[in-house]
Design an enzyme around this catalytic site. Structure first.
Site, PDB file in Angstrom:
ATOM      1  N   LYS A 111      48.490 -43.815  28.361  1.00 19.28           N
ATOM      2  CA  LYS A 111      48.935 -42.525  27.514  1.00 19.28           C
ATOM      3  C   LYS A 111      49.836 -42.899  26.600  1.00 19.28           C
ATOM      4  O   LYS A 111      50.399 -41.758  25.450  1.00 19.28           O
ATOM      5  CB  LYS A 111      50.419 -41.472  28.635  1.00 19.28           C
ATOM      6  CG  LYS A 111      50.111 -41.234  29.624  1.00 19.28           C
ATOM      7  CD  LYS A 111      50.656 -40.084  30.119  1.00 19.28           C
ATOM      8  CE  LYS A 111      49.875 -39.185  30.771  1.00 19.28           C
ATOM      9  NZ  LYS A 111      50.670 -38.316  32.489  1.00 19.28           N
ATOM     10  N   LYS A 192      38.740 -39.836  35.499  1.00 15.42           N
ATOM     11  CA  LYS A 192      39.565 -39.423  36.278  1.00 15.42           C
ATOM     12  C   LYS A 192      39.943 -37.891  36.009  1.00 15.42           C
ATOM     13  O   LYS A 192      40.163 -37.576  35.300  1.00 15.42           O
ATOM     14  CB  LYS A 192      40.778 -39.447  36.725  1.00 15.42           C
ATOM     15  CG  LYS A 192      41.731 -38.865  37.071  1.00 15.42           C
ATOM     16  CD  LYS A 192      43.245 -39.335  37.417  1.00 15.42           C
ATOM     17  CE  LYS A 192      44.082 -38.822  36.667  1.00 15.42           C
ATOM     18  NZ  LYS A 192      45.330 -37.739  37.526  1.00 15.42           N
ATOM     19  N   LYS A 195      44.710 -32.477  33.756  1.00 12.56           N
ATOM     20  CA  LYS A 195      44.257 -31.292  33.196  1.00 12.56           C
ATOM     21  C   LYS A 195      44.365 -31.254  32.425  1.00 12.56           C
ATOM     22  O   LYS A 195      44.141 -30.185  32.086  1.00 12.56           O
ATOM     23  CB  LYS A 195      46.142 -30.908  33.987  1.00 12.56           C
ATOM     24  CG  LYS A 195      46.704 -31.128  35.162  1.00 12.56           C
ATOM     25  CD  LYS A 195      48.146 -31.121  35.039  1.00 12.56           C
ATOM     26  CE  LYS A 195      48.514 -31.093  36.766  1.00 12.56           C
ATOM     27  NZ  LYS A 195      49.767 -31.431  37.068  1.00 12.56           N
TER      28      LYS A 195
HETATM   29  P1  ATP Z   1      46.278 -35.086  35.869  1.00 11.38           P
HETATM   30  O1  ATP Z   1      46.449 -36.323  35.330  1.00 11.38           O
HETATM   31  O2  ATP Z   1      45.742 -34.056  35.671  1.00 11.38           O
HETATM   32  O3  ATP Z   1      47.291 -34.159  34.513  1.00 11.38           O
HETATM   33  P2  ATP Z   1      48.750 -35.927  37.124  1.00 11.38           P
HETATM   34  O4  ATP Z   1      48.246 -36.993  37.892  1.00 11.38           O
HETATM   35  O5  ATP Z   1      49.163 -36.118  35.503  1.00 11.38           O
HETATM   36  O6  ATP Z   1      47.529 -35.142  36.840  1.00 11.38           O
HETATM   37  P3  ATP Z   1      50.533 -34.360  38.552  1.00 11.38           P
HETATM   38  O7  ATP Z   1      50.446 -32.706  39.458  1.00 11.38           O
HETATM   39  O8  ATP Z   1      51.662 -34.739  38.896  1.00 11.38           O
HETATM   40  O9  ATP Z   1      50.537 -34.850  37.413  1.00 11.38           O
HETATM   41  O10 ATP Z   1      49.431 -34.922  40.496  1.00 11.38           O
HETATM   42  C1  ATP Z   1      49.464 -34.264  41.382  1.00 11.38           C
HETATM   43  C2  ATP Z   1      49.026 -35.109  42.595  1.00 11.38           C
HETATM   44  O11 ATP Z   1      47.614 -35.023  42.174  1.00 11.38           O
HETATM   45  C3  ATP Z   1      49.512 -36.351  42.116  1.00 11.38           C
HETATM   46  O12 ATP Z   1      50.010 -36.875  43.423  1.00 11.38           O
HETATM   47  C4  ATP Z   1      48.102 -37.184  41.329  1.00 11.38           C
HETATM   48  O13 ATP Z   1      48.273 -38.301  42.323  1.00 11.38           O
HETATM   49  C5  ATP Z   1      47.246 -36.273  42.382  1.00 11.38           C
HETATM   50  N1  ATP Z   1      46.078 -36.242  41.384  1.00 11.38           N
HETATM   51  C6  ATP Z   1      46.099 -36.311  39.981  1.00 11.38           C
HETATM   52  N2  ATP Z   1      44.927 -35.823  39.695  1.00 11.38           N
HETATM   53  C7  ATP Z   1      43.750 -36.389  40.893  1.00 11.38           C
HETATM   54  C8  ATP Z   1      42.439 -36.829  41.042  1.00 11.38           C
HETATM   55  N3  ATP Z   1      42.025 -36.581  39.704  1.00 11.38           N
HETATM   56  N4  ATP Z   1      42.267 -37.187  41.844  1.00 11.38           N
HETATM   57  C9  ATP Z   1      42.767 -37.720  43.579  1.00 11.38           C
HETATM   58  N5  ATP Z   1      44.329 -36.894  43.152  1.00 11.38           N
HETATM   59  C10 ATP Z   1      44.761 -36.675  41.862  1.00 11.38           C
END
Ligand code: ATP
Ligand code: LTN
Length: 326
Positions: A111, A192, A195
């Site tokens: 990030k 991965k 969002k």
């Molecule tokens: P993103 O990267 O999509 O913005 P994030 O991990 O930053 O998501 P959160 O919404 O807080 O943000 O994530 C919620 C949960 O989803 C966490 O437990 C994270 O580990 C899980 N998670 C996020 N992306 C994935 C993925 N691609 N596959 C499986 N689990 C995921």
């Protein structure tokens, strides 16, 4: 009963990666654990947010929690900023962590990479996450694979304080799904599902219309050898589709792959469209009603009160450990 804590950021576009990696476990765990599920709005402001949008997203995630089956009678559902102990313990833990270990976190590197100036909150983000977890004497933290390193850091900090001062924190463990712990982007199965990706067809959001679900899956990136088998290294696209199929249906990956032997990618994709649409339909139906109900805020207020009572007990212990106050 063991205690469970997890959090999701209210940043919109909650997708099937979030659901299959984390949220789905939340529902399963509430049957025989004491669960706290948090909407981590203080984590969201580590990057700039539109204040009006953030408030909407907080309620969206709260409604999604309930729509997937989290029952506020069984679990505590609340918003992080409503319980002051998170920020308070966050500071104490900042004083017990090292800039070296924080700057080694892969999420921080990803990030902050290429930025001219990097916000301090981005560096200390995992310390606030550790505070979330340790504040509730958490035993189990259900999360996606991408959070493994942050859970390790949380454990290190807890062990460090227990060792350098006195026994204060429960040392938690992460819990990861067999299928679904790391769902990859549909347009680029080497990264991965996220969002924030610009291409909306890289992800399937939980509230996507059936037509959008179909489009995103049918145009998902695969490969040119035509064989359906699970091999994440050499066939990341097909393997990702099999993982999603397995995580939604509960059928194991090998069984699904065997059933599609000799068939084409189009057949797998078509069936996956159906499986996904079917799984998301009840969530979408529940969401609309819950999001519009007056009860939602009352549930969050009640959740904050219950969480706050647990947090205050821990904070008393923490102040005592460090000699804060009098
Ligand atoms: P993103 O990267 O999509 O913005 P994030 O991990 O930053 O998501 P959160 O919404 O807080 O943000 O994530 C919620 C949960 O989803 C966490 O437990 C994270 O580990 C899980 N998670 C996020 N992306 C994935 C993925 N691609 N596959 C499986 N689990 C995921
Ligand atoms: N860092 C996590 C969100 C998060 C979390 C937590 C998860 C914040 N605090 C406590 C589990 C426990 C993420 O980015 N997905």
């Amino acid at each position: 009963m063991k205690r469970v804590f997890s959090g999701v950021q209210p940043t919109g576009n909650i997708h099937i990666g979030n659901y299959l990696g984390a949220l789905k476990q939340f529902v399963e765990l509430q049957e025989d654990h004491e669960c706290l599920y948090c909407i981590v709005d203080e984590h969201a402001i580590t990057v700039p947010q539109d204040p009006k949008e953030l408030r909407q997203h907080i309620l969206d995630v709260a409604a999604l929690y309930l729509a997937i089956g989290i029952d506020p009678k069984k679990s505590i559902v609340f918003v992080q900023s409503q319980v002051s102990g998170h920020a308070e313990l966050g500071w104490v833990l900042c004083c017990n962590s090292y800039t070296g270990e924080l700057s080694r976190m892969t999420q921080f590197k990803a990030k902050s990479g290429g930025q001219e100036s990097v916000g301090t909150g981005l560096l200390t983000y995992p310390v606030l996450m550790a505070a979330d977890i340790l504040l509730y004497d958490t035993d189990i933290v259900p999360v996606g694979n991408d959070q493994k390193q942050h859970i390790e850091l949380c454990r290190d900090i807890a062990i460090r304080v227990n060792h350098n001062y006195k026994e204060t924190f429960v040392v938690p463990e992460g819990r990861f799904m067999k299928a679904g712990a790391r769902i990859m982007a549909l347009d680029d199965p080497t990264s991965k599902m996220s969002k924030s990706a610009i291409n909306v067809h890289s992800r399937i959001s939980l509230l996507d219309e059936d037509s959008k679900i179909k489009k995103s899956i049918m145009r998902a990136t695969t490969d040119s050898d035509g064989e359906i088998r699970f091999d994440p290294e050499n066939k990341p696209g097909v393997s990702n589709l099999l993982s999603i199929y397995s995580a939604f249906s509960g059928e194991d990956i090998e069984t699904i792959a065997a059933r599609f032997a000799g068939k084409g990618y189009g057949d797998l994709k078509k069936e996956l469209v159906g499986v996904t649409q079917e799984a998301l339909a009840p969530i979408k139906a529940n969401f609309k009603e819950i999001r519009e109900s007056d009860e939602l805020k009352a549930i969050l207020r009640d959740g904050a009160e219950r969480a706050g009572a647990i947090a205050e007990k821990t904070m008393k212990r923490v102040r005592d450990t460090f000699g804060l106050g009098f």
